[in-house]
Design a protein around this motif. Structure first.
Motif, PDB file in Angstrom:
ATOM      1  N   UNK A 179       0.842  -1.189   0.000  1.00 11.84           N
ATOM      2  CA  UNK A 179       0.000   0.000   0.000  1.00 11.84           C
ATOM      3  C   UNK A 179       0.880   1.243   0.000  1.00 11.84           C
ATOM      4  N   UNK A 180       0.440   2.256  -0.729  1.00 12.59           N
ATOM      5  CA  UNK A 180       1.012   3.588  -0.547  1.00 12.59           C
ATOM      6  C   UNK A 180       0.093   4.315   0.426  1.00 12.59           C
ATOM      7  N   UNK A 181       0.674   4.812   1.513  1.00 10.89           N
ATOM      8  CA  UNK A 181      -0.085   5.471   2.573  1.00 10.89           C
ATOM      9  C   UNK A 181       0.404   6.905   2.694  1.00 10.89           C
ATOM     10  N   UNK A 182      -0.537   7.845   2.739  1.00 11.13           N
ATOM     11  CA  UNK A 182      -0.198   9.258   2.916  1.00 11.13           C
ATOM     12  C   UNK A 182      -0.833   9.762   4.199  1.00 11.13           C
ATOM     13  N   UNK A 183      -0.142  10.695   4.854  1.00  5.58           N
ATOM     14  CA  UNK A 183      -0.710  11.231   6.081  1.00  5.58           C
ATOM     15  C   UNK A 183       0.069  12.419   6.597  1.00  5.58           C
ATOM     16  N   UNK A 184      -0.511  13.074   7.572  1.00  5.61           N
ATOM     17  CA  UNK A 184       0.170  14.147   8.293  1.00  5.61           C
ATOM     18  C   UNK A 184       0.675  13.572   9.607  1.00  5.61           C
ATOM     19  N   UNK A 185       1.198  14.438  10.463  1.00  2.96           N
ATOM     20  CA  UNK A 185       1.637  13.953  11.776  1.00  2.96           C
ATOM     21  C   UNK A 185       0.453  13.420  12.589  1.00  2.96           C
ATOM     22  N   UNK A 186      -0.721  14.010  12.370  1.00  2.80           N
ATOM     23  CA  UNK A 186      -1.869  13.691  13.210  1.00  2.80           C
ATOM     24  C   UNK A 186      -2.687  12.508  12.694  1.00  2.80           C
ATOM     25  N   UNK A 516     -11.132  12.549   5.199  1.00  2.00           N
ATOM     26  CA  UNK A 516     -11.261  14.000   5.305  1.00  2.00           C
ATOM     27  C   UNK A 516     -11.467  14.434   6.749  1.00  2.00           C
ATOM     28  N   UNK A 517     -11.280  13.516   7.685  1.00  3.26           N
ATOM     29  CA  UNK A 517     -11.532  13.810   9.089  1.00  3.26           C
ATOM     30  C   UNK A 517     -10.238  13.661   9.884  1.00  3.26           C
ATOM     31  N   UNK A 518     -10.010  14.592  10.796  1.00  2.00           N
ATOM     32  CA  UNK A 518      -8.800  14.547  11.611  1.00  2.00           C
ATOM     33  C   UNK A 518      -8.968  13.556  12.758  1.00  2.00           C
ATOM     34  N   UNK A 519      -7.845  12.918  13.076  1.00  2.00           N
ATOM     35  CA  UNK A 519      -7.810  12.087  14.272  1.00  2.00           C
ATOM     36  C   UNK A 519      -8.705  10.866  14.243  1.00  2.00           C
ATOM     37  N   UNK A 520      -8.823  10.232  13.091  1.00  2.96           N
ATOM     38  CA  UNK A 520      -9.643   9.024  13.002  1.00  2.96           C
ATOM     39  C   UNK A 520      -9.002   7.908  13.827  1.00  2.96           C
ATOM     40  N   UNK A 521      -9.741   7.393  14.769  1.00  3.09           N
ATOM     41  CA  UNK A 521      -9.226   6.338  15.632  1.00  3.09           C
ATOM     42  C   UNK A 521      -9.160   5.023  14.851  1.00  3.09           C
ATOM     43  N   UNK A 522      -8.106   4.249  15.097  1.00  2.09           N
ATOM     44  CA  UNK A 522      -7.945   2.990  14.372  1.00  2.09           C
ATOM     45  C   UNK A 522      -9.050   1.989  14.696  1.00  2.09           C
ATOM     46  N   UNK A 523      -9.639   2.098  15.870  1.00  2.00           N
ATOM     47  CA  UNK A 523     -10.745   1.201  16.207  1.00  2.00           C
ATOM     48  C   UNK A 523     -11.953   1.486  15.317  1.00  2.00           C
TER      49      UNK A 523
END
Length: 713
Positions: A179-186, A516-523
């Motif tokens: 997988x190519x995964x993109x993200x910010x620090x958060x 498009x949402x910040x801080x999505x919990x992995x659960x």
């Protein structure tokens, strides 16, 4: 005088380094960096106008990734011999970067923006696509363009049970997931990739590891921003505002919108007309002369409508078309719809419909890939078409756009995981999906229809593949969220997450995710993935009612394939001088014959729509490659007549001498009148000259030997 180059280094766990440099190249751009890994070098530039265009209420941004052929010491093919339009591969990388970068820009920033990423030097051990997002973000980081970054992208792959960041091309060949995964620090922004029927837990584990690496990349970019003194970004004002107008509209229209979406109307057009009527009624109520800015009414109304629709789902757990949150729309499908296609299927889910064909070709139909980094041949490809009428629009057909290329690639990745291995599949396979209706995830309809078309064509795929598009609406303040299965087009627009998951009953084969949402919990992400699994399995049950397994035989008009192997040294005999022999066989039999050297042997693939044609071609080739055996009897044809005997072609391409003394038991004085050229005779191979390899034939040994006459006194 050398420029002042500022450099930062990211060290991967295995010791490899990614170096980001700025200050040497493209200094007139708003931001420019060079990203290096090994001998691979990418130049990324960022440019943005100071002001927005008149009436523009969105971010007009373009992202272009291009690989220069000189980067790998190549000259482009074709007539022009120069880089032209972006290849599909370059478009796919451009889309991946765009999908990660675009959500991070401020919502009210509307200036024309361009990000260009160019591969200037390649390295056979480095895949540059996983560096493109980092390069784009770093270029923005060293500019004054407003940007809520930084972000980064990495590739994560599982090889021999171990997760690896940015693997080499050789390592990637053995990967069970990538997988190519993109993200910010958060938080994570984007995921795209494929897998060998993995579990949902495996996918989340890979994303978590990728995010940990991304956090390190983001920290390095922040240090780079400080080093170049670009902490303060440019000021801008791209949106007009009228708080009084918004308050008036919200007070008057919110409940009306809520009431309409609360009617739970399944038909998209009917629902849209009712919403449109609310807006038009409000505009009429203002009169021709009013004090409000007319250009703000549209954006404000869209915002109010979106709020009403989101609250309906969050507060009442209701959806626009009346379904339950995890409910999939009604499905119907049919196969063998197009009688002349090798395989065909229609798949309809709600207001989304795909008609898909499967065409089987020969090796000569393979797609040639001529890229700066990736070259070779592709024997499975999928094309996706999205005409305007599928959404009730008038749209001129200008060929496939970036969206079509991206959707087709996702469906191709999903299906290729269940195809037979190359050495078990003689065919070049082309899938074409034409979208006839669209209201939510036509790419997933393509996967389902493509799976059915493959089975209808008789391709022995491992398992049927289905896909589903998932969405989510959430409220960070209250902590409420709703996960939606099989989202509508409107729900995609209204939601905070859009991800598409494909797979078999055994596991996931591909995914494409945009958050498009910040801080999505992995659960929550796991919950969404398992809800997607339930949806996929439901769709699998539905299409199984149409066709449960690949058909046992090909269609009558599909080219049959016959594979045979011959000794390597006999390849030339089958081809003949200048291709004369093989061309003659193809002309006489109507079959298509392909020969290639593989595994130190000759591999022959024969294709024909006609069994008689196939048998004739096989017989001719077997005759050529058959080895003459001393003592065997053959029916031959007289080729040339000489004073000392005749040359007879006793096997295809093999002539032997029938000496005058071996024609009959009685003594012949000469060859006059014995044979005619072209005459068929039965001969026996009696010897092969060990020095010259010449064949010696006899006819007389097959004739009764005359009895000796008794001497008279």
């Amino acid at each position: 005088m050398l420029p002042n180059v500022i450099s930062k280094t990211i060290t991967l766990e295995d010791g490899r380094e990614i170096i980001i440099e700025t200050g040497a190249l493209a200094k007139q751009a708003d931001g420019a960096v060079v990203v290096k890994m090994g001998n691979a070098m990418l130049l990324a530039t960022a440019m943005s106008k100071k002001e927005a265009g008149e009436g523009v209420d969105f971010l007009p941004m373009s992202v272009d990734y291009q690989e220069k052929f000189a980067a790998s010491g190549k000259i482009p093919g074709g007539f022009l011999k120069r880089e032209g339009r972006l290849s599909d591969y370059e478009i796919l990388i451009s889309r991946i970067v765009d999908r990660a970068i675009r959500p991070i820009f401020p919502d009210d920033y509307h200036a024309d923006t361009q990000i260009a990423i160019t591969l200037m030097s390649s390295d056979s051990d480095v895949l540059p696509d996983c560096l493109a997002g980092l390069a784009a973000s770093a270029a923005l980081a060293v500019s004054d363009i407003p940007f809520n970054g930084p972000i980064s992208e990495v590739r994560v792959a599982k090889i021999d049970g171990q997760l690896i960041i940015n693997p080499t091309p050789t390592q990637l060949e053995q990967a069970s997931l990538e997988f190519i995964v993109a993200g910010s620090e958060e938080y994570i922004l984007m995921v795209e990739g494929e897998a060998n029927e993995i579990s949902e837990d495996e996918m989340v584990e890979a994303m978590q590891l990728a995010h940990e690496e991304i956090k390190r990349h983001c920290q390095i970019q922040k240090e780079l921003t400080i080093a170049v003194g670009k902490e303060v970004k440019r000021e801008y004002n791209h949106e007009k505002s009228d708080p009084a107008l918004f308050e008036k509209m919200h007070n008057e229209l919110y409940q009306k919108c809520y009431d309409v979406v609360g009617k739970l109307i399944a038909n998209k057009s009917e629902r849209s007309e009712l919403i449109k009527a609310i807006k038009e009624e409000f505009i009429e109520s203002l009169g021709e002369e009013h004090e409000y800015e007319a250009s703000l009414i549209g954006p404000y109304f869209s915002k109010i409508h979106k709020e009403a629709a989101r609250n309906l789902t969050l507060n009442e757990k209701k959806r626009l078309d009346g379904r339950k949150l995890d409910e999939v729309r009604p499905i119907w499908s049919v196969v063998d719809y197009l009688p002349s296609a090798h395989g065909s299927a229609v798949f309809t889910r709600g207001e989304t419909q795909s008609i898909t064909t499967c065409t089987l070709g020969t090796k000569m139909d393979e797609q040639m890939v001529d890229g700066a980094v990736i070259s070779g041949y592709n024997k499975f490809f999928l094309h996706y078409n999205f005409p305007g009428f599928s959404t009730g629009e008038v749209k001129i057909n200008r060929g496939p756009g970036r969206r079509e290329v991206g959707h087709g690639n996702l469906a191709m990745r999903a299906l290729k995981k269940v195809l037979p291995k190359d050495d078990e599949n003689p065919y070049t396979i082309r899938i074409v999906s034409d979208i006839l209706e669209s209201n939510g995830s036509s790419s997933m309809a393509t996967v389902c229809a493509g799976s059915l078309a493959l089975m209808d064509a008789g391709i022995p795929i491992k398992s049927a593949v289905t896909g589903i598009a998932m969405g989510m609406i959430s409220d960070a303040k209250t902590g409420k969220y709703s996960i939606l299965s099989d989202i509508l087009g409107d729900e995609d627009h209204l939601g905070d997450m859009d991800f598409k998951v494909t797979g078999t009953a055994k596991g996931i084969t591909a995914c494409q995710m945009d958050l498009k949402v910040e801080g999505l919990d992995y659960s929550v992400l796991k919950e969404a993935l398992y809800q997607a699994k339930a949806g996929r399995l439901h769709i699998l049950d539905e299409i199984t009612k149409t066709l449960a397994a690949p058909k046992a035989d090909l269609k009558p008009h599909t080219p049959r394939s016959f594979i045979m192997s011959i000794p390597k040294e006999l390849i030339g005999a089958v081809i003949g001088p200048g291709g004369k022999v093989i061309q003659e066989i193809q002309k006489d039999t109507g079959a298509t014959i392909i020969i290639e050297e593989k595994d130190n042997a000759g591999k022959i693939n024969i294709f024909s729509n006609n069994q008689e044609s196939m048998d004739a071609a096989v017989s001719r080739i077997k005759g050529i490659v058959a080895q003459p055996e001393i003592g065997e009897t053959y029916t031959g044809k007289v080729k040339n007549i000489m004073p000392f005997g005749a040359f007879v072609e006793f096997m295809p391409g093999k002539d032997g001498l029938l000496h005058i003394s071996e024609i009959k038991w009685e003594r012949l004085e000469n060859m006059e009148g014995v044979f005619e050229p072209g005459e068929e005779i039965v001969v026996k191979l009696i010897d092969v000259d060990k020095k010259t390899g010449k064949f010696k034939l006899s006819r007389k040994v097959l004739l009764p030997k005359p009895e000796k006459s008794e001497k008279k006194d």
